[in-house]
Structure formats: structure tokens, C-alpha cells
Design an enzyme around this catalytic site. Structure first.
Site, PDB file in Angstrom:
ATOM      1  N   CYS A   1      22.883   8.406 106.616  1.00 46.35           N
ATOM      2  CA  CYS A   1      23.040   7.288 105.677  1.00 46.35           C
ATOM      3  C   CYS A   1      22.306   7.524 104.355  1.00 46.35           C
ATOM      4  O   CYS A   1      22.652   6.931 103.341  1.00 46.35           O
ATOM      5  CB  CYS A   1      22.570   5.989 106.312  1.00 46.35           C
ATOM      6  SG  CYS A   1      23.525   5.571 107.766  1.00 46.35           S
TER       7      CYS A   1
ATOM      8  N   HIS B   1      21.863   0.770 100.442  1.00 48.97           N
ATOM      9  CA  HIS B   1      22.672   1.170 101.593  1.00 48.97           C
ATOM     10  C   HIS B   1      23.081  -0.095 102.340  1.00 48.97           C
ATOM     11  O   HIS B   1      22.263  -0.988 102.563  1.00 48.97           O
ATOM     12  CB  HIS B   1      21.851   2.081 102.497  1.00 48.97           C
ATOM     13  CG  HIS B   1      22.534   2.407 103.782  1.00 48.97           C
ATOM     14  ND1 HIS B   1      23.850   2.801 103.841  1.00 48.97           N
ATOM     15  CD2 HIS B   1      22.089   2.380 105.067  1.00 48.97           C
ATOM     16  CE1 HIS B   1      24.179   3.007 105.099  1.00 48.97           C
ATOM     17  NE2 HIS B   1      23.137   2.752 105.862  1.00 48.97           N
TER      18      HIS B   1
ATOM     19  N   ASN C   1      29.033  -0.676 107.557  1.00 51.37           N
ATOM     20  CA  ASN C   1      28.145   0.445 107.220  1.00 51.37           C
ATOM     21  C   ASN C   1      28.984   1.719 107.121  1.00 51.37           C
ATOM     22  O   ASN C   1      29.469   2.213 108.130  1.00 51.37           O
ATOM     23  CB  ASN C   1      27.069   0.556 108.302  1.00 51.37           C
ATOM     24  CG  ASN C   1      26.074   1.672 108.039  1.00 51.37           C
ATOM     25  OD1 ASN C   1      26.289   2.520 107.180  1.00 51.37           O
ATOM     26  ND2 ASN C   1      24.984   1.665 108.786  1.00 51.37           N
TER      27      ASN C   1
HETATM   28  O1  UT7 Z   1      22.642   2.894 108.711  1.00 57.48           O
HETATM   29  C1  UT7 Z   1      21.515   3.324 109.403  1.00 57.48           C
HETATM   30  C2  UT7 Z   1      20.589   2.238 109.547  1.00 57.48           C
HETATM   31  N1  UT7 Z   1      21.059   1.327 110.565  1.00 57.48           N
HETATM   32  C3  UT7 Z   1      20.569   0.153 110.579  1.00 57.48           C
HETATM   33  O2  UT7 Z   1      19.806  -0.135 109.706  1.00 57.48           O
HETATM   34  C4  UT7 Z   1      20.899  -0.776 111.707  1.00 57.48           C
HETATM   35  C5  UT7 Z   1      19.674  -1.560 112.014  1.00 57.48           C
HETATM   36  N2  UT7 Z   1      19.820  -2.510 113.106  1.00 57.48           N
HETATM   37  C6  UT7 Z   1      20.547  -3.632 113.000  1.00 57.48           C
HETATM   38  O3  UT7 Z   1      21.215  -3.858 112.024  1.00 57.48           O
HETATM   39  C7  UT7 Z   1      20.448  -4.639 114.133  1.00 57.48           C
HETATM   40  O4  UT7 Z   1      19.394  -4.276 114.983  1.00 57.48           O
HETATM   41  C8  UT7 Z   1      21.759  -4.778 114.948  1.00 57.48           C
HETATM   42  C9  UT7 Z   1      22.803  -5.480 114.125  1.00 57.48           C
HETATM   43  C10 UT7 Z   1      22.231  -3.410 115.378  1.00 57.48           C
HETATM   44  C11 UT7 Z   1      21.499  -5.633 116.213  1.00 57.48           C
HETATM   45  O5  UT7 Z   1      20.943  -6.893 115.854  1.00 57.48           O
HETATM   46  P1  UT7 Z   1      19.680  -7.452 116.661  1.00 57.48           P
HETATM   47  O6  UT7 Z   1      19.412  -8.797 116.148  1.00 57.48           O
HETATM   48  O7  UT7 Z   1      18.590  -6.407 116.537  1.00 57.48           O
HETATM   49  O8  UT7 Z   1      20.232  -7.554 118.130  1.00 57.48           O
HETATM   50  P2  UT7 Z   1      19.780  -6.797 119.468  1.00 57.48           P
HETATM   51  O9  UT7 Z   1      20.132  -5.356 119.408  1.00 57.48           O
HETATM   52  O10 UT7 Z   1      18.351  -7.170 119.762  1.00 57.48           O
HETATM   53  O11 UT7 Z   1      20.724  -7.504 120.523  1.00 57.48           O
HETATM   54  C12 UT7 Z   1      20.657  -8.889 120.763  1.00 57.48           C
HETATM   55  C13 UT7 Z   1      21.694  -9.263 121.808  1.00 57.48           C
HETATM   56  C14 UT7 Z   1      21.674  -8.383 123.060  1.00 57.48           C
HETATM   57  O12 UT7 Z   1      21.919  -9.225 124.157  1.00 57.48           O
HETATM   58  P3  UT7 Z   1      20.706  -9.684 125.117  1.00 57.48           P
HETATM   59  O13 UT7 Z   1      20.123  -8.408 125.634  1.00 57.48           O
HETATM   60  O14 UT7 Z   1      19.778 -10.451 124.225  1.00 57.48           O
HETATM   61  O15 UT7 Z   1      21.400 -10.521 126.144  1.00 57.48           O
HETATM   62  C15 UT7 Z   1      22.851  -7.473 122.864  1.00 57.48           C
HETATM   63  O16 UT7 Z   1      23.403  -7.042 124.081  1.00 57.48           O
HETATM   64  O17 UT7 Z   1      23.017  -9.136 121.253  1.00 57.48           O
HETATM   65  C16 UT7 Z   1      23.831  -8.382 122.153  1.00 57.48           C
HETATM   66  N3  UT7 Z   1      24.810  -7.657 121.363  1.00 57.48           N
HETATM   67  C17 UT7 Z   1      26.021  -8.138 121.043  1.00 57.48           C
HETATM   68  N4  UT7 Z   1      26.621  -9.321 121.334  1.00 57.48           N
HETATM   69  C18 UT7 Z   1      27.845  -9.519 120.837  1.00 57.48           C
HETATM   70  C19 UT7 Z   1      24.685  -6.419 120.821  1.00 57.48           C
HETATM   71  N5  UT7 Z   1      25.808  -6.105 120.150  1.00 57.48           N
HETATM   72  C20 UT7 Z   1      26.654  -7.163 120.277  1.00 57.48           C
HETATM   73  C21 UT7 Z   1      27.940  -7.435 119.812  1.00 57.48           C
HETATM   74  N6  UT7 Z   1      28.501  -8.608 120.095  1.00 57.48           N
HETATM   75  N7  UT7 Z   1      28.625  -6.544 119.033  1.00 57.48           N
END
Ligand code: UT7
Length: 319
Positions: free
Chosen positions: A114, A246, A276
Site C-alpha cells: 500500500c 491512502h 482499498n
Molecule cells: O491497506 C493496508 C492497511 N490496512 C488497513 O489499514 C486495515 C486496517 N484495519 C481495519 O480497517 C479494520 O481493522 C477492519 C475494517 C479490517 C476491521 O474492523 P474492526 O473494527 O477492527 O473489526 P474486527 O476485526 O475487530 O472485527 C469485529 C467483528 C468480528 O466479530 P466478533 O469476533 O466480534 O464476533 C468479526 O468477525 O466483526 C466481524 N467481521 C465482520 N462482520 C461482518 C469481520 N469482517 C466482517 C464483515 N462483515 N465483512
């Protein structure tokens, strides 16, 4: 007067097919509500048959050259930043070169995921300031859809395909790239990576990410590197007209703006429409804001990105 690399034209390219969150939710266990709330993403473009990192890159480059009013044959350097090259080799940059009808120039790819566009921009800037190159095309282009695990909802909803390009021209004066700052920290390799490659598994592999850990590092590193690049240029956040960040997650953009005391309406946001697009996201967002008239000649713009490696970087430019 110093010799600088000025941004004399921008261009971008997107695949024909746009995919909304609702459409994704028909095949993946997710919802429009979750994706919008956690990321700000509403849609992304997905490459179809015949659309590759190379074809998108060439289209973006052609548009950037048109905008700059520069003939392809005057280009001395092409750098393509990508983590999804058309082939392991030759470099996608040489495919772009051939497609632009250039018989001889320097052409190579940069792999910093990225942050790739920031790395490529910095290399081109150095080569221009050193005096060997007068015109460079720097492109970020990706087809991440081809390395996504479409059964992993935690990653597949986040990425899209596309390309963005800038034409850099050596000019004397106040405009151009004023500073760059680049970093890498390989200790975090396993937080965001592809689980395959030619020298390990012999396969292409799929994207794996520990999202919330990447998120935490992103906010800290991006705010720090933006501050560092501004410092190097002898400027402060108050001097900034536009941040072209980004586009990984709307919440990262907002948190970075808050950390630096920048108004969120100074941020160019395209993550809602493109998701992204990795190395393509910064030049793609730049092209959108140049073409819709927000970014004007003389504006002070800062670029930033962070991605797998980790790698991260920023650049300050007088447009
Ligand atoms: O480009 C390189 C740099 N990349 C980034 O900067 C990405 C950085 N990270 C992020 O943007 C965020 O961490 C995400 C968008 C990837 C995830 O958001 P989050 O608020 O950190 O969520 P999480 O990973 O802690 O997941 C929360 C919940 C989980 O469920 P439980 O375990 O709380 O029951 C996941 O299983 O959301 C669930 N989940 C989803 N639910 C519906 C994860 N993906 C999805 C989905 N739809 N697509």
C-alpha cells in the site's frame, strides 16, 4: 532555484465492473451496514477478463500524459508500484512501456504494497533531482481481487482494483515535491501478508490480515510520518491545503486528521467508492480531486500511506 519534480499531469483507470456492498453480501456473510460502519466503503471496482494491473496502469499513464501535454516518447522513466504484477517477471512497467509505444527508457516495478506509490514517487523524485531524468511516469496499479480469499469476509470486502498515475517533470522553481519520508519495519510481516509466492509455496497465495492490529499501527505511523515529512519541508499542518491519504478505512483517515489537528474536509476521501486499492489508492484519489477542481495549482498537498511489511511513508508537494 532548485531542480524539483513537479506533478504536471494525473490520470486514473478503473475496471468496468462496480460491485456494491449489497451485491457482495449475496455471496459473503456480511452486510452493507457492517462494511459502511467499520470502513466507510460502499462500493469497489473488480477487474474482469482482459483487465490486468498492466492494462489499468497503461490507461492511467496515458491519461496522465494527455493531461500533462507530454508525448510518451519523451518519458525517461516508468515506475509501477504494485503487489499484484501481471507476471512474476518481466516487470509490469515494461508492459506499460511497450503499450505506450516507448522503445527505450528505464522501467521497473516497486513492491511496497500500500505504500508502493510513496516509495516509487520518492525514487523518481531522487532520480529527477539527481539530474539524470527529465520526465517520469509514476503509477500505482493493483488487481487485489485476484489475491483475495473470497471466503474470508474480514479481508475480501475491503479491497478493490484500479490504477492512478502522475507525470513528473524536472523544473526549476517553488513547485514540485518538497520532501519525502519512508519507513519499513519487517518485524510486523505477519500482520498483513500474502500466504504464498514463487520462492516459498510456488503459488500466488491470498491476502491475510490481522485488521485491528494493523489499524492501531496505521494511525500512529501515519500521523508520525506526516509530521516528519512536513518538518523536513519546514512546514506545519496549518500550511496544508489537502491531504491525499491512502484509502484503507474512513476511520483511519479521521483518526489521523484528528491526531494532526487537520480538518476532515481537507482530506480527499475516495475509499467509499473505490475501497482499498493498495498502491493505486493515493494517485487515484489525487486524480479525482484534481479533475473535480478541488486541488488547484499552488496548493500544498501531502500524501501518506501504510501497508504490509510494515512499510509507510509520506510526501509533501506544492502542486
Ligand atoms: O491497506 C493496508 C492497511 N490496512 C488497513 O489499514 C486495515 C486496517 N484495519 C481495519 O480497517 C479494520 O481493522 C477492519 C475494517 C479490517 C476491521 O474492523 P474492526 O473494527 O477492527 O473489526 P474486527 O476485526 O475487530 O472485527 C469485529 C467483528 C468480528 O466479530 P466478533 O469476533 O466480534 O464476533 C468479526 O468477525 O466483526 C466481524 N467481521 C465482520 N462482520 C461482518 C469481520 N469482517 C466482517 C464483515 N462483515 N465483512
Amino acid at each position: 532555484m532548485s531542480r524539483r519534480a513537479t506533478i504536471s499531469g494525473t490520470g486514473s483507470a478503473l475496471p468496468a465492473r462496480r460491485v456494491t456492498n449489497d451485491e457482495l453480501a449475496q455471496t459473503v456473510d456480511t452486510s452493507d451496514e457492517w462494511i459502511v460502519e467499520r470502513t466507510g466503503i460502499r462500493a469497489r471496482y473488480i477487474a474482469g477478463e482482459g483487465e490486468t494491473t498492466g492494462t489499468l496502469a497503461a490507461e492511467a499513464a496515458r491519461k496522465a500524459l494527455d493531461a500533462a501535454g507530454i508525448a510518451a516518447t519523451d518519458v525517461g522513466l516508468i515506475i509501477v508500484a504494485t503487489a499484484t504484477p501481471d507476471q512474476t517477471f518481466p516487470a509490469t512497467a515494461t508492459r506499460v512501456q511497450a503499450s505506450l509505444g516507448i522503445d527505450d527508457c528505464i522501467a521497473f516495478d516497486v513492491a511496497a504494497v500500500c505504500s508502493g506509490f510513496l516509495y516509487a514517487l520518492s525514487v523518481a523524485d531522487s532520480m529527477i533531482r539527481a539530474g539524470g531524468i527529465d520526465i517520469a511516469v509514476v503509477i500505482g496499479s493493483e488487481t487485489f481481487s485476484r489475491i483475495l480469499d473470497w471466503e474470508d469476509r474480514a479481508t475480501c470486502v475491503l479491497f478493490g482494483d484500479g490504477a492512478g498515475a502522475v507525470v513528473l517533470k524536472a523544473e526549476e522553481g517553488e513547485r514540485g515535491i518538497l520532501s519525502t519520508a519512508l519507513h519499513a519495519d519487517g518485524r510486523h510481516n505477519q500482520l498483513l501478508y500474502v500466504d504464498g509466492g514463487p520462492s516459498t509455496t510456488g503459488t500466488v497465495g491470498k491476502v491475510r490480515m490481522r485488521g485491528s492490529e494493523v489499524f492501531r499501527h496505521a494511525v500512529v505511523n501515519l500521523a508520525a510520518v506526516l509530521g516528519e515529512a512536513l518538518d523536513k519541508a519546514g512546514l506545519t499542518p496549518a500550511d496544508v491545503d489537502w491531504v491525499v491519504p491512502h484509502q484503507a478505512n474512513r476511520r483511519i483517515l479521521d483518526a489521523t486528521a484528528r491526531k494532526l489537528g487537520l480538518s476532515p474536509d481537507r482530506m480527499i476521501v475516495t475509499v467509499d467508492q473505490h475501497a482499498n486499492t493498495s498502491a493505486a489508492s493515493v494517485p487515484l484519489a489525487l486524480d479525482v480531486a484534481v479533475r473535480d477542481g478541488r486541488i488547484q495549482r499552488g496548493d500544498l498537498i501531502v500524501f501518506e500511506a501504510m501497508g504490509g511489511g510494515f512499510t509507510w511513508g509520506a510526501a509533501v508537494a506544492r502542486y
